[in-house]
Design a protein around this motif. Structure first.
Motif, PDB file in Angstrom:
ATOM      1  N   ARG A  93       0.799  -1.273  -0.019  1.00  0.00           N
ATOM      2  CA  ARG A  93       0.231   0.129   0.027  1.00  0.00           C
ATOM      3  C   ARG A  93       0.777   1.322   0.133  1.00  0.00           C
ATOM      4  O   ARG A  93       0.523   2.334  -0.459  1.00  0.00           O
ATOM      5  CB  ARG A  93      -1.003  -0.078   1.234  1.00  0.00           C
ATOM      6  N   ALA A 133     -11.140   0.270  10.984  1.00  0.00           N
ATOM      7  CA  ALA A 133     -11.890   0.701   9.780  1.00  0.00           C
ATOM      8  C   ALA A 133     -11.014   1.974   8.971  1.00  0.00           C
ATOM      9  O   ALA A 133     -11.103   2.006   7.789  1.00  0.00           O
ATOM     10  CB  ALA A 133     -13.223   1.704  10.452  1.00  0.00           C
ATOM     11  N   ALA A 181      -7.994   0.007   6.944  1.00  0.00           N
ATOM     12  CA  ALA A 181      -8.725  -0.717   5.782  1.00  0.00           C
ATOM     13  C   ALA A 181      -8.716   0.300   4.398  1.00  0.00           C
ATOM     14  O   ALA A 181      -8.614  -0.450   3.401  1.00  0.00           O
ATOM     15  CB  ALA A 181     -10.078  -1.304   6.158  1.00  0.00           C
ATOM     16  N   PHE A 182      -8.688   1.472   4.541  1.00  0.00           N
ATOM     17  CA  PHE A 182      -9.001   2.301   3.399  1.00  0.00           C
ATOM     18  C   PHE A 182      -7.866   3.434   3.204  1.00  0.00           C
ATOM     19  O   PHE A 182      -7.994   4.114   2.234  1.00  0.00           O
ATOM     20  CB  PHE A 182     -10.409   2.845   3.292  1.00  0.00           C
ATOM     21  N   LEU A 183      -7.042   3.291   4.245  1.00  0.00           N
ATOM     22  CA  LEU A 183      -6.013   4.222   4.331  1.00  0.00           C
ATOM     23  C   LEU A 183      -5.115   4.143   2.985  1.00  0.00           C
ATOM     24  O   LEU A 183      -4.670   2.999   2.661  1.00  0.00           O
ATOM     25  CB  LEU A 183      -5.292   4.092   5.588  1.00  0.00           C
ATOM     26  N   THR A 184      -4.697   5.238   2.470  1.00  0.00           N
ATOM     27  CA  THR A 184      -3.484   5.123   1.548  1.00  0.00           C
ATOM     28  C   THR A 184      -2.363   5.892   1.520  1.00  0.00           C
ATOM     29  O   THR A 184      -1.345   6.287   0.914  1.00  0.00           O
ATOM     30  CB  THR A 184      -4.295   5.670   0.061  1.00  0.00           C
ATOM     31  N   LEU A 194      -8.001  -4.175  -2.534  1.00  0.00           N
ATOM     32  CA  LEU A 194      -8.275  -3.768  -1.403  1.00  0.00           C
ATOM     33  C   LEU A 194      -7.277  -4.464  -0.355  1.00  0.00           C
ATOM     34  O   LEU A 194      -7.421  -5.418   0.283  1.00  0.00           O
ATOM     35  CB  LEU A 194      -9.792  -3.883  -0.798  1.00  0.00           C
ATOM     36  N   GLY A 223      -6.205  -3.739   2.283  1.00  0.00           N
ATOM     37  CA  GLY A 223      -6.463  -3.229   3.852  1.00  0.00           C
ATOM     38  C   GLY A 223      -7.644  -4.346   4.047  1.00  0.00           C
ATOM     39  O   GLY A 223      -8.412  -4.115   5.156  1.00  0.00           O
ATOM     40  N   ALA A 224      -8.229  -5.351   3.193  1.00  0.00           N
ATOM     41  CA  ALA A 224      -9.384  -6.286   3.442  1.00  0.00           C
ATOM     42  C   ALA A 224      -9.108  -6.793   4.812  1.00  0.00           C
ATOM     43  O   ALA A 224     -10.270  -7.069   5.536  1.00  0.00           O
ATOM     44  CB  ALA A 224      -9.402  -7.032   2.440  1.00  0.00           C
ATOM     45  N   LEU A 239     -10.669  -5.237   7.749  1.00  0.00           N
ATOM     46  CA  LEU A 239     -12.099  -5.224   7.828  1.00  0.00           C
ATOM     47  C   LEU A 239     -12.413  -6.553   8.341  1.00  0.00           C
ATOM     48  O   LEU A 239     -13.664  -6.724   9.290  1.00  0.00           O
ATOM     49  CB  LEU A 239     -12.701  -5.291   6.358  1.00  0.00           C
TER      50      LEU A 239
END
Length: 399
Positions: A241, A293, A296-299, A372, A374-375, A378
């Motif tokens: 990532r 949370a 999981a979506f952090l870039t 994804l 970061g799955a 989750l």
């Protein structure tokens, strides 16, 4: 009691160091004794790690039950003595099978975390149990940080140097413990050893039969599996990532380990005082759910690094859970309880890496319908949420 107290903390730290001490040199050591490629070494490295965790799962309850019957001092000192010999064997091992035997014995001797925790329960007032269990967690965190660092530094002197150092440290701790370690198991809280009951399944049944304990054990297990998402996929996740280098990954893990030590060693006491044990666990889980949370979506890698001090706040959960279950367990079963918790912790170390890395691989494949990385976070979030909801409904009794 001050010297024995620090002795127990040092044992936990050595156990944690034993896990990480060999990590930096293990690839080179396996290639050295086995030959072949680095890929083949990685496969054997996984076998060695699994064997270590499996022995902790099996022998955590056995050593805990033995300590209830024959005393904490005897179990801890014998384990330290065998641990020192085991490191010597690892230092001179010339085959992969001898290395495997060494890690099997190492996993058994490192299962004394349950006995150390039982000693801490013996000498702690009910109101101080959470804080003192937190100190055990802090000692583990320090060992988790120091192990890879020392192993990497000593590895410059050869692949065997970390084992000789570990053998000397274990032997020194044995000598100190022989003179300062008292026995805390008395006629009043001694319980006869039963081999059938000492296996992980029957020990789990015995502890789960105590009023209100069964749901707490599920909470502990769900929390352990979810929180192991960090060591399971952190290196792979941050590489994929954020493009982090090994040095950056090592720095972030060091910050995480230090943060855990600070939280469990210093933050747990004021947290218990302000929120109580139940409130501490609830707020700790909320922090973990929010952290999962976000990750999981952090870039942005910088934000991930800055987020670490928030993620480690959840480290207050383990000592608070241990304290609640310890107070609901009779004095004669404290070793058995801690052995069961050690077994559940070891089982999570086997399950979580397999599951989390599989999920990670599935969501970064070139043909994946949803990219994804970061799955796994989750999935960890869902497990933590399940533990949170179960905990809200549980009310363990007091023995």
């Amino acid at each position: 009691m001050r010297l024995p107290f620090f002795f127990i903390l040092s044992i936990v730290m050595i156990d944690a160091m034993g896990i990480g001490l060999v990590m930096p040199i293990m690839p080179q050591l396996i290639v050295e004794v086995q030959g072949g490629s680095l890929a083949n070494a990685a496969i054997w490295g996984g076998v060695l790690s699994t064997a270590f965790a499996a022995m902790q799962f099996i022998f955590g309850p056995i050593l805990g039950n033995l300590s209830d019957a024959y005393g904490r001092r005897t179990v801890l000192l014998v384990s330290l003595f065998v641990m020192a010999l085991d490191y010597v064997v690892m230092a001179v091992a010339g085959s992969i099978w001898l290395l495997l035997a060494g890690r099997i014995i190492g996993g058994i001797t490192a299962a004394t975390h349950s006995t150390a925790a039982a000693f801490m329960a013996d000498v702690s007032d009910p109101k101080d149990k959470a804080a003192n269990f937190g100190l055990l967690g802090a000692a583990f965190g320090v060992g988790f940080v120091l192990g890879p660092v020392i192993g990497g530094l000593l590895g410059e002197f050869g692949t065997r140097a970390p084992f000789w150092a570990a053998a000397g440290l274990a032997a020194l701790t044995f000598c100190i413990g022989y003179f300062v370690m008292p026995e805390t198991v008395t006629a009043e809280n001694r319980r006869d050893f039963n081999l059938r009951r000492a296996n992980p399944v029957n020990s789990l049944r015995a502890i789960a039969a105590l009023p209100g304990i069964r749901p707490m054990l599920w909470v502990y297990f769900l929390y352990s599996v979810s929180i192991y998402v960090y060591p399971a996929i952190w290196s792979y996740f941050t590489t994929e990532r954020f493009g982090w280098s090994p040095q950056m990954i090592g720095l972030s893990l060091g910050v995480y380990g230090i943060g855990m030590a600070v939280v469990q060693g210093g933050l747990i006491r004021p947290a218990i005082r302000l929120l109580g044990e139940r409130g501490t666990i609830i707020y700790g889980m909320v922090f973990e759910i929010i952290s999962f949370a976000i990750l999981a979506f952090l870039t942005n890698g910088l934000i991930a690094l800055l987020l670490i001090p928030i993620t480690v706040i959840g480290a207050v959960i383990t000592p608070a859970l241990q304290a609640m279950m310890s107070r609901a367990t009779p004095d004669s079963q404290q070793g058995e309880l801690q052995g069961v918790l050690t077994a559940l912790h070891a089982l999570s170390m086997v399950i979580s890496p397999l599951v989390m890395t599989s999920v990670f691989a599935q969501f970064i494949r070139p043909d994946t319908p949803l990219y994804l990385p970061g799955a796994p976070f989750l999935l960890a979030l869902l497990l933590m949420l399940a533990g949170f909801l179960l905990f809200r409904r549980s009310r363990p009794a007091v023995a």
